[in-house]
Design a protein around this motif. Structure first.
Motif, mmCIF file in Angstrom:
data_model
loop_
_atom_site.group_PDB
_atom_site.id
_atom_site.type_symbol
_atom_site.label_atom_id
_atom_site.label_comp_id
_atom_site.label_asym_id
_atom_site.label_seq_id
_atom_site.Cartn_x
_atom_site.Cartn_y
_atom_site.Cartn_z
ATOM 1 N N SER A 21 -12.473 -9.080 -17.525
ATOM 2 C CA SER A 21 -12.731 -8.601 -16.162
ATOM 3 C C SER A 21 -13.459 -7.263 -16.204
ATOM 4 O O SER A 21 -13.695 -6.691 -17.263
ATOM 5 C CB SER A 21 -11.409 -8.430 -15.407
ATOM 6 O OG SER A 21 -10.746 -7.253 -15.842
ATOM 7 N N MET A 22 -13.761 -6.768 -15.032
ATOM 8 C CA MET A 22 -14.380 -5.453 -14.912
ATOM 9 C C MET A 22 -13.389 -4.349 -15.294
ATOM 10 O O MET A 22 -13.775 -3.208 -15.474
ATOM 11 C CB MET A 22 -14.885 -5.227 -13.479
ATOM 12 C CG MET A 22 -15.969 -6.203 -13.057
ATOM 13 S SD MET A 22 -17.457 -6.026 -14.038
ATOM 14 C CE MET A 22 -18.113 -4.542 -13.344
ATOM 15 N N TYR A 76 0.808 -1.224 0.000
ATOM 16 C CA TYR A 76 0.000 0.000 0.000
ATOM 17 C C TYR A 76 0.840 1.274 0.000
ATOM 18 O O TYR A 76 0.346 2.342 -0.306
ATOM 19 C CB TYR A 76 -0.996 -0.016 1.160
ATOM 20 C CG TYR A 76 -2.103 -1.017 0.946
ATOM 21 C CD1 TYR A 76 -2.969 -0.887 -0.137
ATOM 22 C CD2 TYR A 76 -2.262 -2.108 1.792
ATOM 23 C CE1 TYR A 76 -3.978 -1.815 -0.365
ATOM 24 C CE2 TYR A 76 -3.277 -3.032 1.575
ATOM 25 C CZ TYR A 76 -4.123 -2.876 0.495
ATOM 26 O OH TYR A 76 -5.121 -3.792 0.263
ATOM 27 N N TYR A 77 2.111 1.140 0.322
ATOM 28 C CA TYR A 77 3.028 2.286 0.202
ATOM 29 C C TYR A 77 3.164 2.672 -1.275
ATOM 30 O O TYR A 77 3.244 3.851 -1.609
ATOM 31 C CB TYR A 77 4.391 1.922 0.797
ATOM 32 C CG TYR A 77 5.429 3.008 0.629
ATOM 33 C CD1 TYR A 77 5.431 4.126 1.452
ATOM 34 C CD2 TYR A 77 6.407 2.912 -0.366
ATOM 35 C CE1 TYR A 77 6.386 5.130 1.294
ATOM 36 C CE2 TYR A 77 7.353 3.905 -0.527
ATOM 37 C CZ TYR A 77 7.334 5.011 0.304
ATOM 38 O OH TYR A 77 8.278 5.999 0.144
ATOM 39 N N TYR A 78 3.161 1.680 -2.144
ATOM 40 C CA TYR A 78 3.339 1.920 -3.576
ATOM 41 C C TYR A 78 2.031 2.035 -4.347
ATOM 42 O O TYR A 78 1.966 2.768 -5.330
ATOM 43 C CB TYR A 78 4.178 0.793 -4.199
ATOM 44 C CG TYR A 78 5.570 0.707 -3.634
ATOM 45 C CD1 TYR A 78 6.512 1.696 -3.896
ATOM 46 C CD2 TYR A 78 5.931 -0.348 -2.815
ATOM 47 C CE1 TYR A 78 7.789 1.635 -3.376
ATOM 48 C CE2 TYR A 78 7.213 -0.430 -2.282
ATOM 49 C CZ TYR A 78 8.132 0.560 -2.564
ATOM 50 O OH TYR A 78 9.392 0.502 -2.049
ATOM 51 N N TYR A 79 1.023 1.293 -3.945
ATOM 52 C CA TYR A 79 -0.228 1.234 -4.710
ATOM 53 C C TYR A 79 -1.434 1.330 -3.783
ATOM 54 O O TYR A 79 -1.433 0.736 -2.701
ATOM 55 C CB TYR A 79 -0.315 -0.091 -5.496
ATOM 56 C CG TYR A 79 0.880 -0.318 -6.377
ATOM 57 C CD1 TYR A 79 1.017 0.374 -7.571
ATOM 58 C CD2 TYR A 79 1.887 -1.203 -6.010
ATOM 59 C CE1 TYR A 79 2.121 0.184 -8.385
ATOM 60 C CE2 TYR A 79 2.997 -1.400 -6.815
ATOM 61 C CZ TYR A 79 3.111 -0.701 -8.004
ATOM 62 O OH TYR A 79 4.199 -0.886 -8.790
ATOM 63 N N THR A 80 -2.455 2.024 -4.247
ATOM 64 C CA THR A 80 -3.674 2.122 -3.443
ATOM 65 C C THR A 80 -4.459 0.814 -3.482
ATOM 66 O O THR A 80 -5.160 0.491 -2.524
ATOM 67 C CB THR A 80 -4.575 3.277 -3.927
ATOM 68 O OG1 THR A 80 -4.833 3.104 -5.322
ATOM 69 C CG2 THR A 80 -3.926 4.625 -3.680
ATOM 70 N N ASP A 81 -4.345 0.078 -4.593
ATOM 71 C CA ASP A 81 -5.026 -1.208 -4.734
ATOM 72 C C ASP A 81 -4.471 -1.931 -5.965
ATOM 73 O O ASP A 81 -3.566 -1.428 -6.641
ATOM 74 C CB ASP A 81 -6.545 -1.035 -4.836
ATOM 75 C CG ASP A 81 -6.975 -0.107 -5.971
ATOM 76 O OD1 ASP A 81 -6.219 0.066 -6.953
ATOM 77 O OD2 ASP A 81 -8.080 0.453 -5.875
ATOM 78 N N ILE A 82 -5.025 -3.080 -6.255
ATOM 79 C CA ILE A 82 -4.570 -3.882 -7.394
ATOM 80 C C ILE A 82 -4.803 -3.139 -8.709
ATOM 81 O O ILE A 82 -4.007 -3.236 -9.638
ATOM 82 C CB ILE A 82 -5.271 -5.256 -7.391
ATOM 83 C CG1 ILE A 82 -4.647 -6.120 -6.298
ATOM 84 C CG2 ILE A 82 -5.161 -5.946 -8.741
ATOM 85 C CD1 ILE A 82 -5.258 -7.496 -6.146
ATOM 86 N N TYR A 83 -5.879 -2.359 -8.771
ATOM 87 C CA TYR A 83 -6.204 -1.652 -10.014
ATOM 88 C C TYR A 83 -5.199 -0.536 -10.300
ATOM 89 O O TYR A 83 -4.898 -0.270 -11.463
ATOM 90 C CB TYR A 83 -7.636 -1.135 -9.958
ATOM 91 C CG TYR A 83 -8.590 -2.253 -9.614
ATOM 92 C CD1 TYR A 83 -8.737 -3.336 -10.483
ATOM 93 C CD2 TYR A 83 -9.289 -2.270 -8.423
ATOM 94 C CE1 TYR A 83 -9.574 -4.399 -10.169
ATOM 95 C CE2 TYR A 83 -10.133 -3.328 -8.096
ATOM 96 C CZ TYR A 83 -10.261 -4.388 -8.973
ATOM 97 O OH TYR A 83 -11.077 -5.436 -8.658
ATOM 98 N N ALA A 84 -4.674 0.075 -9.262
ATOM 99 C CA ALA A 84 -3.617 1.079 -9.454
ATOM 100 C C ALA A 84 -2.348 0.402 -9.987
ATOM 101 O O ALA A 84 -1.647 0.959 -10.835
ATOM 102 C CB ALA A 84 -3.330 1.808 -8.140
ATOM 103 N N LEU A 85 -2.076 -0.790 -9.498
ATOM 104 C CA LEU A 85 -0.933 -1.571 -9.991
ATOM 105 C C LEU A 85 -1.130 -1.915 -11.465
ATOM 106 O O LEU A 85 -0.223 -1.742 -12.283
ATOM 107 C CB LEU A 85 -0.772 -2.841 -9.151
ATOM 108 C CG LEU A 85 0.239 -3.891 -9.602
ATOM 109 C CD1 LEU A 85 1.633 -3.312 -9.763
ATOM 110 C CD2 LEU A 85 0.244 -5.055 -8.616
#
Length: 188
Positions: A98-99, A43-52
Motif C-alpha cells: 500500500s501507500m 474520530y474521538y480516538y483517531y484522526t483517520d485510518i492511518y493514525a490507527l
C-alpha cells in the motif's frame, strides 16, 4: 475502561479487515459498522485510518520493548517482533503493498534498532568500546536485519523466521563482541 475496550475493538476490527482487504479498500464506515459505534467515536480516538495503523505499530514496538530483557538474545527478541507479522500475514502484506509501506518499514527499522542497541549494550559490559563504535555496530545490524525482514515480507513471508533468525545468530555468533573488542584497540 470503556475507552480502552472501544479502542481495542476498533483495532481488532481494523486488523481483521486488513487480513481480508487491501488497506485502500478499508473505510472508517466499514470499521464503525462492524464495531457497532458511530463515526464520531472513531474520530474521538483517531484522526483517520492511518493514525490507527501508526498506533498499532507503536503498540507492537512497545510490546517488543516490554518483553526484552537481558536474558533474551537478540534472536529471541527479534522473534517476539515477528509474532504480529506471523499472526497477520495477509494484513502485513496488504500494508507492504500500500501507500503506507513506509509505516511498516519504520516499524521494522525501529524494532531492529531497539533490539540491537540493547543487545550491543549488554554484550559491551566489561569492554571499553567507544559509544560511537557501539552505535555504529548496532546501526549496521539494524540495517541488515531491517532489509532481511523487508525482503521476507516482499517474498510472501514463506520462510520460517525462527529458522532464518536462529541460523543468522549461529553464523554471526561472537561477531558483535569481537567488533566491540576491536574498538578498544583502534586508534582514531
Amino acid at each position: 475502561m470503556v475507552q480502552q475496550y472501544t479502542k481495542e475493538m476498533i483495532r481488532e476490527v481494523f486488523i481483521k479487515k486488513l487480513n481480508e482487504h487491501p488497506l485502500n479498500k478499508i473505510t472508517v464506515k466499514d470499521i464503525v459498522r462492524e464495531c457497532g459505534i458511530n463515526r464520531n467515536t472513531f474520530y474521538y480516538y483517531y484522526t483517520d485510518i492511518y493514525a490507527l495503523l501508526s498506533e498499532i505499530f507503536q503498540t507492537e514496538l512497545q510490546t517488543v520493548i516490554d518483553e526484552y530483557n537481558d536474558t533474551l538474545s537478540w534472536e529471541e527478541s527479534f522473534l517476539v517482533a515477528t509474532k504480529f507479522a506471523l499472526e497477520n500475514r495477509t494484513a502485513i502484506y496488504h500494508i507492504y503493498n500500500s501507500m503506507q509501506r513506509e509505516e511498516l518499514e519504520n516499524y521494522i527499522y525501529n524494532v531492529s534498532g531497539t533490539v540491537m542497541i540493547r543487545y550491543v549494550e549488554k554484550v559491551s559490559k566489561g569492554i571499553s568500546a567507544t559509544q560511537e563504535d557501539k552505535k555504529l555496530i548496532a546501526s549496521f545490524y539494524q540495517g541488515a536485519l531491517t532489509e532481511m525482514l523487508l525482503r521476507w515480507v516482499a517474498s510472501g513471508m514463506k520462510e520460517d523466521p525462527n529458522i532464518v533468525i536462529r541460523r543468522i545468530g549461529q553464523l554471526f555468533d561472537g561477531n558483535i563482541a569481537l567488533s566491540l573488542e576491536r574498538s578498544v584497540n583502534l586508534k582514531d
